[in-house]
Design an enzyme around this catalytic site. Structure first.
Site: not given
Length: 268
Positions: A150, A163
């Site tokens: 990500s 996350y």
């Protein structure tokens, strides 16, 4: 020259395992790899969706199988690898696409349950899938491991501490594996997208605040489509990327080329 390049992206006979292959980036990556000749193993917790993807590939003339597994559980990973080896006897490509994102939470309010759930799938699951499949690839003396990371492995957004931690860890173990396993001709890389239109980001992109964050920080002015990430998966899975390992390929529409992150109308 052109024919030689096309040959390098031909995956005929290669066996590709795609975790999270029933939705989002994993789903589109599965279709893309199958379209280029790979035999696909769709791994997901959703039997209905996963089996449906495998059946669509087969009905289009490709080869695919579905395996129900929770990658947060080591036993499930071991059983998944055993089933693939029993059917096809090898694993050439692993795409670690399974991942979750909990609700946006202030760092001081992240619960142990939210932390564990996020890291168990995004980090622990990806690590042990890579480890178990890596053992197969070591014996084969070759393979490609592609981790879907990500943008938040490169920088962070507010309210996303768990996350971001999971994707930062993913990037670091990718580099470690790449260094250790290069002698076995195993390439290990990360693709780091910014926001991609998938079921997981649907709610965020429907929120005017987060959509404005994406639009104002992305020179291309839009989120990515899953197909644009799947094309990078295809490249890294092919012989055309044989000299790339331990790298993070950032696919963010230019987001990280800017100097600052803009949060216009940031919430209090």
């Amino acid at each position: 020259m052109v024919n030689n390049f096309l040959k390098k992206v031909d995956l005929s006979g290669k066996v590709a395992v795609i975790t999270g292959g029933s939705s989002g980036i994993g789903r589109v990556a599965a279709f893309t790899l199958a379209a280029n000749g790979a035999r696909n193993v769709i791994v997901s917790r959703s039997q209905t969706k996963g089996r449906g993807i495998a059946e669509r590939i087969c009905s289009a003339g490709g080869e695919a199988m579905y395996i129900q597994a929770d990658i947060a559980k080591i036993d499930d990973i071991d059983q998944m690898v055993a089933q693939v080896m029993k059917k096809w006897g090898r694993i050439d490509i692993l795409v670690n696409s399974a991942g979750i994102s909990i609700k946006n939470t202030n760092t001081e309010d992240v619960s142990e349950e939210e932390w564990d759930k996020t890291l168990n799938i995004n980090l622990k699951g990806a690590f042990f899938c890579s480890q178990r499949v890596g053992r197969v690839m070591i014996k084969q003396q070759g393979g490609k491991i592609i981790n879907i990371g990500s943008l938040q492995g490169e920088m962070v957004l507010p309210l996303r501490a768990a996350y971001a931690a999971s994707k930062g860890g993913l990037k670091q173990f990718t580099k470690s594996m790449a260094v250790e396993w290069a002698k076995y001709n195993i390439n290990v890389n990360v693709i780091a997208p910014a926001f991609v239109r998938t079921p997981m980001t649907e709610k965020a992109l429907a929120d005017p605040f987060w959509y404005n964050v994406v639009k104002s920080n992305t020179p291309l002015g839009r989120p990515a489509e899953a197909e644009e990430i799947a094309d990078v998966v295809l490249f890294l899975a092919s012989d055309a990327a044989s000299y790339i390992t331990g790298q993070t390929i950032v696919v963010d529409g230019g987001w990280t080329s800017g100097d600052d992150i803009s949060f216009n109308n940031q919430r209090q």
